[in-house]
Design a protein around this motif. Structure first.
Motif, PDB file in Angstrom:
ATOM      1  N   LEU A 110       0.789  -1.229  -0.069  1.00  0.00           N
ATOM      2  CA  LEU A 110       0.118  -0.046   0.048  1.00  0.00           C
ATOM      3  C   LEU A 110       0.946   1.257  -0.065  1.00  0.00           C
ATOM      4  O   LEU A 110       0.457   2.185  -0.651  1.00  0.00           O
ATOM      5  CB  LEU A 110      -0.858  -0.001   1.127  1.00  0.00           C
ATOM      6  CG  LEU A 110      -1.919  -1.096   1.254  1.00  0.00           C
ATOM      7  CD1 LEU A 110      -2.487  -0.969   2.666  1.00  0.00           C
ATOM      8  CD2 LEU A 110      -3.256  -0.646   0.261  1.00  0.00           C
ATOM      9  N   TRP A 133      -9.481   0.088   7.751  1.00  0.00           N
ATOM     10  CA  TRP A 133      -8.479  -0.546   8.653  1.00  0.00           C
ATOM     11  C   TRP A 133      -7.741   0.598   9.194  1.00  0.00           C
ATOM     12  O   TRP A 133      -7.415   1.657   8.275  1.00  0.00           O
ATOM     13  CB  TRP A 133      -7.548  -1.338   7.836  1.00  0.00           C
ATOM     14  CG  TRP A 133      -6.257  -1.872   8.625  1.00  0.00           C
ATOM     15  CD1 TRP A 133      -6.273  -2.511   9.613  1.00  0.00           C
ATOM     16  CD2 TRP A 133      -5.098  -1.886   8.117  1.00  0.00           C
ATOM     17  NE1 TRP A 133      -4.910  -2.924   9.979  1.00  0.00           N
ATOM     18  CE2 TRP A 133      -4.124  -2.483   8.847  1.00  0.00           C
ATOM     19  CE3 TRP A 133      -4.558  -1.447   6.832  1.00  0.00           C
ATOM     20  CZ2 TRP A 133      -2.815  -2.584   8.495  1.00  0.00           C
ATOM     21  CZ3 TRP A 133      -3.223  -1.619   6.516  1.00  0.00           C
ATOM     22  CH2 TRP A 133      -2.124  -2.246   7.726  1.00  0.00           C
ATOM     23  N   HIS A 136      -4.952   2.594   7.362  1.00  0.00           N
ATOM     24  CA  HIS A 136      -4.825   3.070   5.955  1.00  0.00           C
ATOM     25  C   HIS A 136      -4.925   4.666   5.955  1.00  0.00           C
ATOM     26  O   HIS A 136      -3.910   5.238   4.971  1.00  0.00           O
ATOM     27  CB  HIS A 136      -6.577   2.914   5.219  1.00  0.00           C
ATOM     28  CG  HIS A 136      -6.607   1.655   4.784  1.00  0.00           C
ATOM     29  ND1 HIS A 136      -7.613   0.888   4.630  1.00  0.00           N
ATOM     30  CD2 HIS A 136      -5.336   0.843   4.217  1.00  0.00           C
ATOM     31  CE1 HIS A 136      -7.387  -0.364   4.129  1.00  0.00           C
ATOM     32  NE2 HIS A 136      -6.145  -0.567   3.626  1.00  0.00           N
ATOM     33  N   HIS A 181     -11.526  -2.528  -0.545  1.00  0.00           N
ATOM     34  CA  HIS A 181     -11.286  -3.879   0.153  1.00  0.00           C
ATOM     35  C   HIS A 181     -11.612  -4.971  -0.706  1.00  0.00           C
ATOM     36  O   HIS A 181     -13.079  -5.117  -0.800  1.00  0.00           O
ATOM     37  CB  HIS A 181     -11.587  -4.073   1.383  1.00  0.00           C
ATOM     38  CG  HIS A 181     -11.267  -3.040   2.591  1.00  0.00           C
ATOM     39  ND1 HIS A 181     -10.880  -3.387   3.951  1.00  0.00           N
ATOM     40  CD2 HIS A 181     -11.225  -1.639   2.602  1.00  0.00           C
ATOM     41  CE1 HIS A 181     -10.684  -2.286   4.701  1.00  0.00           C
ATOM     42  NE2 HIS A 181     -10.876  -1.373   3.959  1.00  0.00           N
ATOM     43  N   ASN A 186     -12.412  -4.962   6.449  1.00  0.00           N
ATOM     44  CA  ASN A 186     -11.784  -4.641   7.727  1.00  0.00           C
ATOM     45  C   ASN A 186     -12.135  -3.123   8.177  1.00  0.00           C
ATOM     46  O   ASN A 186     -11.703  -2.530   7.460  1.00  0.00           O
ATOM     47  CB  ASN A 186     -10.447  -5.035   7.945  1.00  0.00           C
ATOM     48  CG  ASN A 186      -9.772  -4.941   9.128  1.00  0.00           C
ATOM     49  OD1 ASN A 186     -10.406  -4.668  10.239  1.00  0.00           O
ATOM     50  ND2 ASN A 186      -8.243  -5.185   9.207  1.00  0.00           N
ATOM     51  N   ASP A 214      -7.182  -3.174  -1.985  1.00  0.00           N
ATOM     52  CA  ASP A 214      -6.481  -3.778  -0.749  1.00  0.00           C
ATOM     53  C   ASP A 214      -6.900  -5.206  -0.603  1.00  0.00           C
ATOM     54  O   ASP A 214      -7.957  -5.437  -0.126  1.00  0.00           O
ATOM     55  CB  ASP A 214      -6.412  -2.936   0.558  1.00  0.00           C
ATOM     56  CG  ASP A 214      -5.768  -3.577   1.666  1.00  0.00           C
ATOM     57  OD1 ASP A 214      -5.127  -4.491   1.558  1.00  0.00           O
ATOM     58  OD2 ASP A 214      -5.746  -2.807   2.723  1.00  0.00           O
ATOM     59  N   ALA A 216      -6.085  -8.241   1.581  1.00  0.00           N
ATOM     60  CA  ALA A 216      -5.292  -8.728   2.575  1.00  0.00           C
ATOM     61  C   ALA A 216      -5.752 -10.241   2.898  1.00  0.00           C
ATOM     62  O   ALA A 216      -5.304 -10.819   3.690  1.00  0.00           O
ATOM     63  CB  ALA A 216      -5.299  -8.035   3.651  1.00  0.00           C
ATOM     64  N   SER A 247      -1.513  -9.293   0.165  1.00  0.00           N
ATOM     65  CA  SER A 247      -0.712  -9.599   1.617  1.00  0.00           C
ATOM     66  C   SER A 247      -0.615 -11.175   1.480  1.00  0.00           C
ATOM     67  O   SER A 247      -1.811 -11.944   1.176  1.00  0.00           O
ATOM     68  CB  SER A 247      -1.288  -9.020   2.685  1.00  0.00           C
ATOM     69  OG  SER A 247      -0.893  -9.680   3.952  1.00  0.00           O
ATOM     70  N   ALA A 249       0.156 -12.492   4.536  1.00  0.00           N
ATOM     71  CA  ALA A 249       0.084 -12.812   5.876  1.00  0.00           C
ATOM     72  C   ALA A 249      -0.813 -13.691   6.313  1.00  0.00           C
ATOM     73  O   ALA A 249      -0.664 -14.443   7.188  1.00  0.00           O
ATOM     74  CB  ALA A 249      -0.133 -11.287   6.635  1.00  0.00           C
ATOM     75  N   LYS A 250      -2.077 -13.507   6.117  1.00  0.00           N
ATOM     76  CA  LYS A 250      -3.301 -14.237   6.424  1.00  0.00           C
ATOM     77  C   LYS A 250      -3.447 -15.515   5.768  1.00  0.00           C
ATOM     78  O   LYS A 250      -3.605 -16.452   6.281  1.00  0.00           O
ATOM     79  CB  LYS A 250      -4.709 -13.448   6.393  1.00  0.00           C
ATOM     80  CG  LYS A 250      -4.641 -11.949   6.977  1.00  0.00           C
ATOM     81  CD  LYS A 250      -4.291 -11.881   8.244  1.00  0.00           C
ATOM     82  CE  LYS A 250      -3.549 -10.641   8.792  1.00  0.00           C
ATOM     83  NZ  LYS A 250      -4.345  -9.153   8.692  1.00  0.00           N
ATOM     84  N   ARG A 258       6.529 -10.678   6.298  1.00  0.00           N
ATOM     85  CA  ARG A 258       6.301  -9.629   5.410  1.00  0.00           C
ATOM     86  C   ARG A 258       6.404  -9.560   4.155  1.00  0.00           C
ATOM     87  O   ARG A 258       7.456  -9.059   3.280  1.00  0.00           O
ATOM     88  CB  ARG A 258       7.270  -8.463   5.998  1.00  0.00           C
ATOM     89  CG  ARG A 258       7.643  -8.281   7.649  1.00  0.00           C
ATOM     90  CD  ARG A 258       6.113  -8.107   8.224  1.00  0.00           C
ATOM     91  NE  ARG A 258       5.334  -6.739   7.824  1.00  0.00           N
ATOM     92  CZ  ARG A 258       4.121  -6.878   7.713  1.00  0.00           C
ATOM     93  NH1 ARG A 258       3.283  -7.862   7.810  1.00  0.00           N
ATOM     94  NH2 ARG A 258       3.629  -5.620   7.316  1.00  0.00           N
TER      95      ARG A 258
HETATM   96  N1  PMP Z   1      -4.936  -4.062   4.838  1.00  0.00           N
HETATM   97  C1  PMP Z   1      -5.923  -4.621   5.694  1.00  0.00           C
HETATM   98  C2  PMP Z   1      -7.447  -4.455   5.267  1.00  0.00           C
HETATM   99  C3  PMP Z   1      -5.791  -5.349   6.730  1.00  0.00           C
HETATM  100  O1  PMP Z   1      -6.606  -5.849   7.477  1.00  0.00           O
HETATM  101  C4  PMP Z   1      -4.079  -5.698   7.050  1.00  0.00           C
HETATM  102  C5  PMP Z   1      -3.904  -6.517   8.002  1.00  0.00           C
HETATM  103  N2  PMP Z   1      -4.481  -6.193   9.386  1.00  0.00           N
HETATM  104  C6  PMP Z   1      -3.296  -5.268   5.915  1.00  0.00           C
HETATM  105  C7  PMP Z   1      -3.785  -4.433   5.053  1.00  0.00           C
HETATM  106  C8  PMP Z   1      -2.027  -5.378   6.112  1.00  0.00           C
HETATM  107  O2  PMP Z   1      -1.425  -6.319   6.759  1.00  0.00           O
HETATM  108  P1  PMP Z   1      -0.021  -6.961   6.653  1.00  0.00           P
HETATM  109  O3  PMP Z   1       1.142  -5.657   6.353  1.00  0.00           O
HETATM  110  O4  PMP Z   1       0.670  -7.544   7.786  1.00  0.00           O
HETATM  111  O5  PMP Z   1       0.213  -7.729   5.316  1.00  0.00           O
END
Ligand code: PMP
Length: 401
Positions: A110, A133, A136, A181, A186, A214, A216, A247, A249-250, A258
């Motif tokens: 982002l 979020w 942002h 999103h 979120n 975004d 995620a 992302s 991450a999830k 990262r």
């Molecule tokens: N965008 C949204 C909407 C999120 O919920 C998150 C994680 N909480 C992220 C971006 C970015 O998370 P990360 O940098 O850990 O990938």
């Protein structure tokens, strides 16, 4: 004295601060529903089996070295990430109209996208949903964009304020950037329907608004990678331009690695190539080049047919567990006869439920029940388990009665 002696103590991050408060609480029944990280039924962090397998493969490969990646990151990772979000058969990819750069997870993607837009795009205003979020507005403001919001959530229905959304985007200046999103909004867990997405697409295109997605939670919301990418793919199918921050991450559980990507879909291949050259100038003075390990894990999984298949199954299992937590919490509140309509718990999607609990009720639940969540009443369903649902339901019941 110190040259910094005039500094005031900064407040904790409103989301990450929840975990800090949780860690200080000695209660054995404490429950952390603040942070958006997946937990197993046993309340433990989860490393996917397929991730362990990929890491083993990487460790066993003695030809692997620790050299710097290029500024844009790992080439395989970038190609496969674009395919994952846009679809394997995406004409935009086939026509070389997409440039993808590896970034530091979703946040870094982002930020790089925002820095690029602030330097090279003619309209500096970005519209973000209300609410969104918490990071942002900070990411976009610090990148040099001017942040405005559009109506998104309707507290009375605990659903989408679609009329408000359309009105606000209709009155945005032509060319403005719009943060969307991709799925699993979120903090609200409220997504537009496919028909509403189509109307949003038409509106954005008719006003030449620039979509910045975004993404995620791809695969984490519905359990299907393709279903959760539909919104983005609609905007790419019309031949228009957009940005996408991804992302892992999830959906791969790679939080601390990262690993993420920024794709910019352009109208023509020569534009995409010039965009990439400018992205490199954005990235180089920020962190030179991204880290190698997480991206190598992702590339290993995405390029191997069997590992990819294993990943989709593990991903679906996480999504299904969250969906089942929604049902269990809803059932527990019904069983207690808790006053109010709680059907939004099963209507909302993704990691979070936007409970509708107010500041005082949240404070009460933390004080009396040792349940931690963000002050807006958002709870992470991924932090719940069958064992902890009754405790949460008791707390909600007590908070509203
Ligand atoms: N965008 C949204 C909407 C999120 O919920 C998150 C994680 N909480 C992220 C971006 C970015 O998370 P990360 O940098 O850990 O990938």
């Amino acid at each position: 004295g110190s040259v910094f002696s005039n500094l005031v103590q900064a407040p904790e991050d409103p989301i990450l601060g929840v975990t800090i408060a949780y860690n200080k609480d000695p209660s054995p029944v404490k429950l952390n529903l603040g942070v958006g990280a997946y937990r197993t039924e046993e309340g433990k962090p989860l490393v996917l089996n397929v991730v362990r397998q990929a890491e083993q493969q990487l460790v066993n490969d003695s030809s692997r070295v620790k050299e710097y990646l290029p500024i844009v990151g790992l080439a395989d990772f970038n190609k496969l990430s674009a395919k994952l979000i846009l679809g394997a058969d995406s004409p935009a990819i086939q026509e070389n109209r997409v440039t993808t750069v590896q970034c530091l997870s979703g946040t870094g993607s982002l930020r790089v996208g925002a820095e690029f837009l602030a330097r090279h795009y003619h309209e500096r205003t970005i519209y973000i949903p209300l609410p969104t979020w918490g990071n942002h507005p900070k990411v976009f403001t610090l990148a040099g964009l001017s942040v405005k919001s559009f109506r998104y959530y309707d507290p009375t229905t605990r659903g989408l304020n679609f009329q408000g959304l359309l009105e606000d985007l209709q009155s945005a200046p032509s060319g403005a950037i719009v943060l969307l999103h991709a799925c699993a909004h979120n903090p609200t867990g409220v997504d537009p329907t496919p028909q509403q997405w189509e109307q949003i697409r038409q509106l954005l295109r008719s006003k030449a608004l620039l979509p910045f997605f975004d993404s995620a939670y791809q695969g984490f919301a519905s359990g299907s990678l393709d279903t959760d990418a539909q919104s983005v793919r609609m905007f790419v199918a019309d031949g228009g331009e957009c940005l996408v921050a991804q992302s892992y991450a999830k959906n791969m559980g790679l939080y601390g690695e990262r690993v993420g990507a920024l794709s910019i879909v352009c109208r023509a291949a020569d534009v995409a190539s010039r965009v990439e050259s400018q992205l490199k100038l954005v990235i180089r003075p920020m962190y030179s080049n991204p880290p190698i390990h997480g991206a190598s894990i992702v590339a290993t999984i995405l390029k191997d047919r069997n590992m990819f298949q294993d990943w989709t199954l593990e991903l679906k299992a996480m999504a299904d567990r969250i969906i089942s937590m929604r049902q269990q919490l809803f059932d527990a509140l019904c069983a207690r006869g808790t006053p109010g309509d709680w059907s939004h718990i099963i209507r909302q999607i993704g990691m979070f439920t936007f409970t509708g609990l107010n500041l005082d009720q949240v404070a009460f639940m933390t004080k009396e029940y040792h349940i931690y969540m963000t002050s807006d009443g958002r709870i992470s369903m991924a932090g719940l388990s069958s064992r902890t649902v009754p405790h949460l339901a008791d707390a909600i019941h007590a908070a509203v009665t």
